[in-house]
Design a protein around this motif. Structure first.
Motif, PDB file in Angstrom:
ATOM      1  N   GLN A 126       0.824  -1.206   0.000  1.00 48.81           N
ATOM      2  CA  GLN A 126       0.000   0.000   0.000  1.00 48.81           C
ATOM      3  C   GLN A 126       0.863   1.263   0.000  1.00 48.81           C
ATOM      4  O   GLN A 126       0.550   2.238  -0.688  1.00 48.81           O
ATOM      5  N   ALA A 127       1.983   1.226   0.736  1.00 53.59           N
ATOM      6  CA  ALA A 127       2.877   2.380   0.766  1.00 53.59           C
ATOM      7  C   ALA A 127       3.543   2.591  -0.589  1.00 53.59           C
ATOM      8  O   ALA A 127       3.642   3.726  -1.078  1.00 53.59           O
ATOM      9  N   LEU A 128       4.003   1.508  -1.210  1.00 51.91           N
ATOM     10  CA  LEU A 128       4.643   1.626  -2.524  1.00 51.91           C
ATOM     11  C   LEU A 128       3.656   2.102  -3.582  1.00 51.91           C
ATOM     12  O   LEU A 128       3.987   2.935  -4.418  1.00 51.91           O
ATOM     13  N   ARG A 129       2.466   1.569  -3.532  1.00 49.11           N
ATOM     14  CA  ARG A 129       1.464   1.963  -4.520  1.00 49.11           C
ATOM     15  C   ARG A 129       1.165   3.457  -4.408  1.00 49.11           C
ATOM     16  O   ARG A 129       1.098   4.169  -5.409  1.00 49.11           O
ATOM     17  N   GLY A 130       1.020   3.951  -3.169  1.00 50.66           N
ATOM     18  CA  GLY A 130       0.775   5.379  -2.971  1.00 50.66           C
ATOM     19  C   GLY A 130       1.930   6.226  -3.467  1.00 50.66           C
ATOM     20  O   GLY A 130       1.729   7.255  -4.124  1.00 50.66           O
TER      21      GLY A 130
END
Length: 369
Positions: free
Chosen positions: A165-169
């Motif tokens: 989720q952090a990488l996608r954001g």
């Protein structure tokens, strides 16, 4: 404490897959043993979904249809870190690959966090949490698994959910999310259509030095070696090492004594497979030229080597501007292809052309490549 459940029944797997099907994504990992076998033996399959971790026991499950269906669900994103070996496990265990898939090691590189990051380093970089990796080489086929093994395995998909989720954001903010999809789709396309047994010779060190019937011999010998390793389910080096394949192809022994005189060719191999190997040698030596494989491109030399070094420096500079690892922008073989052929390598994700832009075209023109 990481929250996880142990799944050791067909009914439990079916229930898990029903629950996972309604999620936006699932995190995946595997634990396996591959010490004395050609194929990986699955010891555990981990699924992370909805903030919880599930440990699936492949030694107890015999109906994998629910997981196969989940893997085929195009609306559900599958997330793995450094997925190449996991994909081999899934292919062997399930006969399919999880798609669509995003690899967080690739995502981390595209986000500017660094190339080739381990799961441990990535979790620490994203969340500040240090994950212990003490059970990496433990026996995943023993039963029951220890508490430490279960915790280790559960953590692999527990933190992966937050990392994704952090990488996608981050990639959405940088306008690089599609880059991630493009890179992983190319990787999955290659994984779904691996080179056959006859293509392994291209990976043998120094193979470019061989031509004609000697290269054909290397090709056929490697193909035979792959078949033997698969049939016996032993590591390919246990049948015949790469160096021995090359030396046999180079020297093309005509009898048992000549074969036995080649380094890395053991007396046991000669006794067991000597006549078969000599038959392969004879067949290749008498084959028609139309059967010869195309020469393997040699590493750059002379003027091409100068161009390659200049191109590598160009890619290094451009990569630093983008905070990307140079090998992600252009791999060594891709740069060699550019220098050799003077054109963009086939099947590369389009974002690379975009980021290198007209600068690469100008560079190639100046270099005369």
């Amino acid at each position: 404490m990481t929250d996880f459940s142990y799944i050791d029944s067909n009914a439990g797997l079916s229930t898990l897959c029903e629950r996972a099907a309604s999620a936006d994504f699932v995190a995946l990992d595997t634990e396996f043993i591959r010490t004395d076998t050609f194929y990986p033996i699955a010891g555990l399959v981990q699924v992370g979904v909805g903030g919880r971790s599930y440990l699936i026991d492949p030694l107890e499950i015999d109906d994998w249809a629910p997981l196969v269906a989940l893997f085929a669900d195009e609306s559900l994103v599958k997330v793995i870190h450094s997925c190449s070996e996991d994909l081999e496990v899934f292919q062997r265990l399930l006969g399919c690959l999880p798609r669509p898939l995003l690899d967080t090691q690739i995502g981390a590189a595209l986000a500017g966090l660094g190339g080739g990051m381990s799961y441990q380093r990535l979790v620490e970089a994203v969340s500040g949490v240090h994950v212990e990796k003490g059970e990496t080489r433990s026996d995943w086929l023993q039963r029951p698994l220890s508490d430490r093994q279960c915790l280790y395995a559960a953590l692999d998909v527990d933190h992966l959910q937050g990392v994704y989720q952090a990488l996608r954001g981050s990639l959405e903010r940088q306008g690089r999310l599609q880059w991630w999809w493009d890179e992983c789709e190319q990787m999955m396309t290659s994984a779904a259509s691996p080179a056959g047994n006859e293509g392994y010779y291209l990976r043998v060190k120094g193979g470019w030095k061989l031509r004609g019937k000697h290269l054909l011999l290397l090709q056929r010998l490697c193909e035979w070696r792959e078949q033997q390793a698969q049939e016996q389910d032993v590591p390919r080096g246990r049948v015949l090492k790469d160096q021995a394949c090359f030396d046999i192809a180079l020297k093309s022994p005509g009898n048992v004594n000549q074969l036995a005189g080649i380094k890395e060719v053991s007396p046991k191999l000669v006794r067991r497979h000597g006549e078969g190997i000599l038959d392969i040698v004879s067949s290749a030596m008498t084959a028609a030229e139309s059967e010869y494989p195309l020469p393997i491109p040699a590493p750059p030399s002379g003027d091409d080597l100068r161009k390659f070094k200049s191109l590598r420096e160009f890619v290094q500079v451009e990569s630093e501007k983008l905070s990307l690892p140079p090998e992600l922008v252009l791999k060594k073989k891709e740069m060699e292809s550019l220098v050799r052929d003077g054109r963009w390598p086939d099947n590369l994700p389009g974002w690379r052309k975009t980021v290198l832009g007209d600068g690469l075209g100008r560079f190639l023109k100046v270099q005369g490549a």
